[in-house]
Design a protein around this motif. Structure first.
Motif, short mmCIF file in Angstrom:
data_model
loop_
_atom_site.label_atom_id
_atom_site.label_comp_id
_atom_site.label_asym_id
_atom_site.label_seq_id
_atom_site.Cartn_x
_atom_site.Cartn_y
_atom_site.Cartn_z
N ILE A 244 0.59 -1.27 -0.28
CA ILE A 244 -0.14 -0.07 -0.16
C ILE A 244 1.01 0.70 0.03
N GLY A 245 0.27 2.31 -0.84
CA GLY A 245 0.74 3.92 -1.23
C GLY A 245 -0.04 4.67 -0.43
N VAL A 246 0.39 5.61 -0.26
CA VAL A 246 -0.79 6.39 0.39
C VAL A 246 -0.84 8.29 -0.33
N VAL A 247 -1.29 8.28 -0.77
CA VAL A 247 -0.84 10.01 -1.15
C VAL A 247 -1.98 11.04 -0.85
N ILE A 248 -1.92 12.25 -0.18
CA ILE A 248 -3.09 12.89 0.97
C ILE A 248 -3.21 14.54 -0.18
N GLY A 249 -4.16 14.48 -0.17
CA GLY A 249 -3.86 16.11 -0.06
C GLY A 249 -4.13 17.06 1.00
N GLY A 250 -4.00 18.36 0.58
CA GLY A 250 -3.75 19.36 1.74
C GLY A 250 -5.49 20.40 2.10
N GLY A 251 -6.49 19.82 1.53
CA GLY A 251 -7.39 20.24 1.82
C GLY A 251 -8.25 21.03 2.12
N MET B 230 3.18 21.49 1.39
CA MET B 230 3.35 21.94 3.03
C MET B 230 2.04 20.94 3.53
N ALA B 231 1.04 21.66 3.00
CA ALA B 231 0.17 21.44 4.52
C ALA B 231 -0.47 19.29 3.78
N THR B 232 0.34 18.84 2.39
CA THR B 232 0.40 17.41 2.36
C THR B 232 1.35 16.82 3.38
N ILE B 233 2.61 17.86 3.36
CA ILE B 233 3.09 16.30 4.33
C ILE B 233 2.64 16.35 5.71
N MET B 234 2.52 18.13 6.24
CA MET B 234 1.72 18.08 7.62
C MET B 234 0.97 16.47 7.84
N ASN B 235 0.31 15.82 6.43
CA ASN B 235 -0.90 15.34 6.47
C ASN B 235 -0.39 14.14 6.63
N CYS B 236 0.57 13.91 6.29
CA CYS B 236 1.11 12.52 5.68
C CYS B 236 1.68 11.80 6.87
#
Ligand code: UDP
Length: 272
Positions: free
Chosen positions: A55-62, A84-90
């Motif tokens: 499993i790989g995961v990509v997360i947005g930042g919205g 940067m928001a997507t990194i905080m989410n990850c």
């Protein structure tokens, strides 16, 4: 809302990329994190992981910031904040995944100190092979893109069979469905749509595989032959990824003279 793009013929357990929009982490709050929502996602991903899927995961930042909403900034700076928001989410989701027993790694397309590791296909594959859930944070690393582009790019690079999208909308509309209540779904894009509470149960099932093989061989007056026919049915672990294959094979040789031998080999395979 979950869309599954599937071209999976489950000869093995496969590699899946999961795209979560930022809003999917925020629950009803719409911004920031909703711990219960993320924990529920983590438990469902864990079920998938326990089946042996990579499993790989990509997360947005919205849930924090989208570049196009920062009109007071130049777009490239606004998009940097989005990345940067997507990194905080990850980082957040990765920690929750760890709390339910998964191993994780976070890769970014640009250096981010010791918080993450720089993305490369080799590094991602190494982590997949170690059984880790690999987070692809920071999108493509370039402004003017979204994480939807990022997930497709990474899926191609790491040769994932399936992309699963968890989004707040259910497809491509002819206008913005949040602004226009009469917006229509644009076209049938060949994607499977799910509106589950538990997307895992909707999208996946325990796989089973049936394989039958019949063969015969013989030898008469210098003629040797071997014939076989096979049928394979694989239900796949992702719904609508079932797969059937018919095969047939014939090998024969005939010793016409001491110095002359005819050899024939035919095989047939058909998958549906
Ligand atoms: N972003 C970017 N390049 C990328 C991916 C994302 O500049 O390759 C920025 C962009 O500003 C975007 C924000 O990050 O609005 C958050 O990503 P996205 O809009 O895809 O988040 P989602 O809507 O899925 O939560």
């Amino acid at each position: 809302m979950l869309k599954a793009y599937s071209r999976m013929s489950i000869e093995n357990k496969g590699r899946v990329l999961l795209k979560l929009s930022g809003e999917a982490l925020a629950g009803d709050k719409k911004t920031g994190f909703d711990a219960k929502t993320v924990l529920r996602v983590a438990r469902e991903v864990k079920k998938l992981k326990d089946l042996g899927v990579e499993i790989g995961v990509v997360i947005g930042g919205g849930n924090f910031w989208r570049g196009r909403t920062g009109e007071e900034l130049t777009r490239s700076k606004a998009d940097q904040i989005g990345m940067m928001a997507t990194i905080m989410n990850c980082i957040y989701v990765s920690e929750i995944f760890r709390s339910v027993g998964m191993k994780t790694a976070i890769l970014t397309p640009f250096e981010c100190g010791s918080f993450t590791k720089l993305f490369s296909k080799d590094r991602a594959n190494k982590y997949f092979e170690k059984g880790m859930v690999v987070f692809f944070a920071g999108g493509t690393g370039h402004p003017y893109f979204s994480t939807d582009t990022g997930v497709v790019l990474r899926a191609i690079e790491v040769e994932a069979e399936v992309i699963l999208l968890a989004k707040s909308i259910d497809g491509v509309y002819d206008s913005d469905p949040k602004l226009n209540p009469n917006a229509k779904l644009g076209y049938d894009d060949g994607v499977y749509y799910y509106t589950p509470d538990s997307w895992y149960d909707e999208a996946f099932h325990n796989s089973f595989r049936q394989a039958y093989n019949l063969s015969t061989s013989g030898s008469k007056s210098g003629l040797n032959y071997y014939a076989s026919a096979g049928y394979l049915k694989d239900a796949g672990i992702i719904n609508n990824s079932d797969y059937q294959r018919y095969t047939a094979r014939l090998n024969a040789d005939y010793q016409a003279k001491n110095w002359l031998k005819f050899v024939a080999s035919m095989s047939y395979s058909h998958s549906i």
